[in-house]
Design a protein around this motif. Structure first.
Motif, PDB file in Angstrom:
ATOM      1  N   SER A 159      -1.399 -14.913  -6.371  1.00 14.23           N
ATOM      2  CA  SER A 159      -1.254 -13.598  -5.740  1.00 14.23           C
ATOM      3  C   SER A 159       0.075 -13.524  -5.003  1.00 14.23           C
ATOM      4  CB  SER A 159      -2.374 -13.347  -4.726  1.00 14.23           C
ATOM      5  OG  SER A 159      -3.621 -13.366  -5.342  1.00 14.23           O
ATOM      6  N   PHE A 160       0.637 -12.317  -4.957  1.00 17.33           N
ATOM      7  CA  PHE A 160       1.912 -12.147  -4.271  1.00 17.33           C
ATOM      8  C   PHE A 160       1.738 -12.409  -2.783  1.00 17.33           C
ATOM      9  CE2 PHE A 160       4.930  -9.576  -1.840  1.00 17.33           C
ATOM     10  CZ  PHE A 160       6.110 -10.123  -2.309  1.00 17.33           C
ATOM     11  N   TRP A 161       2.651 -13.172  -2.236  1.00 20.05           N
ATOM     12  CA  TRP A 161       2.682 -13.454  -0.801  1.00 20.05           C
ATOM     13  C   TRP A 161       4.155 -13.453  -0.386  1.00 20.05           C
ATOM     14  CZ3 TRP A 161      -1.098 -13.745   2.769  1.00 20.05           C
ATOM     15  CH2 TRP A 161      -0.760 -14.211   4.033  1.00 20.05           C
ATOM     16  N   PRO A 162       4.553 -12.498   0.467  1.00 22.38           N
ATOM     17  CA  PRO A 162       5.962 -12.466   0.867  1.00 22.38           C
ATOM     18  C   PRO A 162       6.314 -13.681   1.718  1.00 22.38           C
ATOM     19  CG  PRO A 162       4.682 -10.865   2.118  1.00 22.38           C
ATOM     20  CD  PRO A 162       3.762 -11.443   1.099  1.00 22.38           C
ATOM     21  N   LYS A 163       7.297 -14.437   1.261  1.00 25.72           N
ATOM     22  CA  LYS A 163       7.686 -15.666   1.960  1.00 25.72           C
ATOM     23  C   LYS A 163       8.674 -15.402   3.082  1.00 25.72           C
ATOM     24  CE  LYS A 163       7.146 -18.181  -2.344  1.00 25.72           C
ATOM     25  NZ  LYS A 163       7.174 -17.066  -3.275  1.00 25.72           N
ATOM     26  N   SER A 164       9.210 -14.202   3.117  1.00 27.47           N
ATOM     27  CA  SER A 164      10.196 -13.868   4.137  1.00 27.47           C
ATOM     28  C   SER A 164      10.112 -12.379   4.449  1.00 27.47           C
ATOM     29  CB  SER A 164      11.599 -14.207   3.635  1.00 27.47           C
ATOM     30  OG  SER A 164      11.931 -13.357   2.547  1.00 27.47           O
ATOM     31  N   LEU A 165      10.802 -11.977   5.519  1.00 23.60           N
ATOM     32  CA  LEU A 165      10.849 -10.555   5.848  1.00 23.60           C
ATOM     33  C   LEU A 165      11.580  -9.759   4.767  1.00 23.60           C
ATOM     34  CD1 LEU A 165      11.515 -10.789   9.677  1.00 23.60           C
ATOM     35  CD2 LEU A 165       9.418 -10.031   8.560  1.00 23.60           C
ATOM     36  N   VAL A 166      12.523 -10.395   4.105  1.00 21.17           N
ATOM     37  CA  VAL A 166      13.236  -9.731   3.007  1.00 21.17           C
ATOM     38  C   VAL A 166      12.262  -9.419   1.870  1.00 21.17           C
ATOM     39  CG1 VAL A 166      15.058  -9.997   1.262  1.00 21.17           C
ATOM     40  CG2 VAL A 166      15.447 -10.779   3.605  1.00 21.17           C
ATOM     41  N   GLU A 167      11.417 -10.389   1.523  1.00 22.95           N
ATOM     42  CA  GLU A 167      10.413 -10.144   0.483  1.00 22.95           C
ATOM     43  C   GLU A 167       9.391  -9.111   0.943  1.00 22.95           C
ATOM     44  OE1 GLU A 167       8.527 -13.532  -1.272  1.00 22.95           O
ATOM     45  OE2 GLU A 167      10.430 -14.480  -1.767  1.00 22.95           O
ATOM     46  N   LEU A 168       9.046  -9.136   2.224  1.00 23.80           N
ATOM     47  CA  LEU A 168       8.101  -8.157   2.755  1.00 23.80           C
ATOM     48  C   LEU A 168       8.659  -6.750   2.616  1.00 23.80           C
ATOM     49  CD1 LEU A 168       5.420  -7.612   4.353  1.00 23.80           C
ATOM     50  CD2 LEU A 168       6.847  -7.646   6.405  1.00 23.80           C
ATOM     51  N   LYS A 169       9.904  -6.557   2.991  1.00 23.76           N
ATOM     52  CA  LYS A 169      10.471  -5.210   2.936  1.00 23.76           C
ATOM     53  C   LYS A 169      10.741  -4.768   1.497  1.00 23.76           C
ATOM     54  CE  LYS A 169      15.404  -5.387   3.542  1.00 23.76           C
ATOM     55  NZ  LYS A 169      16.493  -4.976   4.338  1.00 23.76           N
ATOM     56  N   SER A 170      10.898  -5.702   0.562  1.00 23.53           N
ATOM     57  CA  SER A 170      11.140  -5.362  -0.839  1.00 23.53           C
ATOM     58  C   SER A 170       9.854  -5.140  -1.628  1.00 23.53           C
ATOM     59  CB  SER A 170      11.936  -6.480  -1.519  1.00 23.53           C
ATOM     60  OG  SER A 170      13.154  -6.675  -0.862  1.00 23.53           O
ATOM     61  N   TRP A 171       8.729  -5.533  -1.056  1.00 27.03           N
ATOM     62  CA  TRP A 171       7.431  -5.438  -1.726  1.00 27.03           C
ATOM     63  C   TRP A 171       7.095  -3.979  -1.977  1.00 27.03           C
ATOM     64  CZ3 TRP A 171       2.453  -7.519   1.089  1.00 27.03           C
ATOM     65  CH2 TRP A 171       1.349  -7.409   0.240  1.00 27.03           C
ATOM     66  N   GLU A 172       6.763  -3.683  -3.229  1.00 33.42           N
ATOM     67  CA  GLU A 172       6.455  -2.304  -3.578  1.00 33.42           C
ATOM     68  C   GLU A 172       5.345  -2.261  -4.627  1.00 33.42           C
ATOM     69  OE1 GLU A 172       8.939   1.737  -4.268  1.00 33.42           O
ATOM     70  OE2 GLU A 172       9.635   0.016  -5.416  1.00 33.42           O
ATOM     71  N   GLU A 173       4.294  -1.543  -4.317  1.00 34.11           N
ATOM     72  CA  GLU A 173       3.199  -1.250  -5.234  1.00 34.11           C
ATOM     73  C   GLU A 173       2.802   0.207  -4.984  1.00 34.11           C
ATOM     74  OE1 GLU A 173      -0.098  -4.019  -5.122  1.00 34.11           O
ATOM     75  OE2 GLU A 173       1.272  -5.693  -4.725  1.00 34.11           O
ATOM     76  N   PRO A 174       3.529   1.174  -5.549  1.00 36.81           N
ATOM     77  CA  PRO A 174       3.290   2.594  -5.256  1.00 36.81           C
ATOM     78  C   PRO A 174       1.847   3.042  -5.494  1.00 36.81           C
ATOM     79  CG  PRO A 174       5.296   2.326  -6.536  1.00 36.81           C
ATOM     80  CD  PRO A 174       4.628   0.986  -6.478  1.00 36.81           C
ATOM     81  N   GLU A 175       1.197   2.472  -6.508  1.00 39.94           N
ATOM     82  CA  GLU A 175      -0.197   2.862  -6.785  1.00 39.94           C
ATOM     83  C   GLU A 175      -1.144   2.450  -5.669  1.00 39.94           C
ATOM     84  OE1 GLU A 175       0.534  -1.183  -8.333  1.00 39.94           O
ATOM     85  OE2 GLU A 175       1.589   0.704  -8.609  1.00 39.94           O
ATOM     86  N   GLU A 176      -0.730   1.455  -4.860  1.00 38.96           N
ATOM     87  CA  GLU A 176      -1.534   0.986  -3.719  1.00 38.96           C
ATOM     88  C   GLU A 176      -1.083   1.624  -2.405  1.00 38.96           C
ATOM     89  OE1 GLU A 176      -4.068  -1.347  -3.772  1.00 38.96           O
ATOM     90  OE2 GLU A 176      -3.949  -1.569  -5.941  1.00 38.96           O
ATOM     91  N   GLY A 177      -0.049   2.461  -2.468  1.00 42.30           N
ATOM     92  CA  GLY A 177       0.488   3.053  -1.248  1.00 42.30           C
ATOM     93  C   GLY A 177       1.392   2.103  -0.489  1.00 42.30           C
ATOM     94  N   ILE A 178       1.908   1.100  -1.198  1.00 38.16           N
ATOM     95  CA  ILE A 178       2.805   0.112  -0.608  1.00 38.16           C
ATOM     96  C   ILE A 178       4.207   0.410  -1.120  1.00 38.16           C
ATOM     97  CG2 ILE A 178       3.409  -2.334  -0.559  1.00 38.16           C
ATOM     98  CD1 ILE A 178       0.418  -2.946  -0.756  1.00 38.16           C
ATOM     99  N   PHE A 179       5.106   0.696  -0.175  1.00 39.27           N
ATOM    100  CA  PHE A 179       6.468   1.072  -0.542  1.00 39.27           C
ATOM    101  C   PHE A 179       7.463   0.144   0.129  1.00 39.27           C
ATOM    102  CE2 PHE A 179       3.777   4.843  -0.617  1.00 39.27           C
ATOM    103  CZ  PHE A 179       3.975   5.277  -1.915  1.00 39.27           C
ATOM    104  N   LYS A 180       8.593  -0.061  -0.545  1.00 37.34           N
ATOM    105  CA  LYS A 180       9.653  -0.876   0.046  1.00 37.34           C
ATOM    106  C   LYS A 180      10.448  -0.022   1.028  1.00 37.34           C
ATOM    107  CE  LYS A 180      12.981  -0.089  -3.662  1.00 37.34           C
ATOM    108  NZ  LYS A 180      13.833  -0.710  -4.651  1.00 37.34           N
TER     109      LYS A 180
END
Length: 147
Positions: free
Chosen positions: A43-64
């Protein structure tokens, strides 16, 4: 953040906060699953704040988002940033799938090394016995104790 790029003020803040909360919720769900199984999956797990802010899943309401201010510890989203770091701390001790087999590999290596030690000990004992047969009056050999 693509969705909030053209928004301003409270509207933008609400969209960013909602997306941030959804990211944290998904991380929390992933962490619970990992704890239950005792190891990480793919499963995706952001390893850094950069990965957290780049994480995007629009269908889940998660945007970068593009602004680094969102992930500041003292910024408008400080509670979310603090929660992100707490989740990271909780996830740190959970081994990855490839690391989960590590203890059994180490156990096999320990068994192999123990067998090697036993074989070498017996060889040394045999050599000592042969030396004693050759020179039974050797005082140095008599002082060396073996099991």
């Amino acid at each position: 953040m693509t969705k909030a790029k053209h928004l301003h003020g409270a509207g933008k803040t609400d969209v960013v906060r909602t997306s941030f909360e959804k990211k944290l919720k998904k991380m929390d769900e992933t962490l619970k699953r990992w704890r239950k199984t005792g190891r990480r999956d793919d499963s995706f797990w952001p390893k850094s704040l950069v990965e957290l802010k780049s994480w995007e899943e629009p269908e889940e309401g998660i945007f970068k988002w593009t602004s680094n201010n969102i992930t500041l510890r003292e910024g408008d989203y400080s509670k979310q940033v603090e929660r992100y770091w707490r989740l990271q701390e909780k996830a740190a001790p959970i081994p990855k799938v490839e690391e989960a087999g590590e203890p059994s590999r180490l156990k096999r290596e320990n068994v192999r090394l123990s067998q090697q030690i036993n074989e070498l000990t017996w060889e040394v004992m045999d050599l000592r016995d042969e030396l004693i047969r050759i020179d039974p009056k050797n005082t140095l050999l008599a002082r060396v104790l073996f099991p």
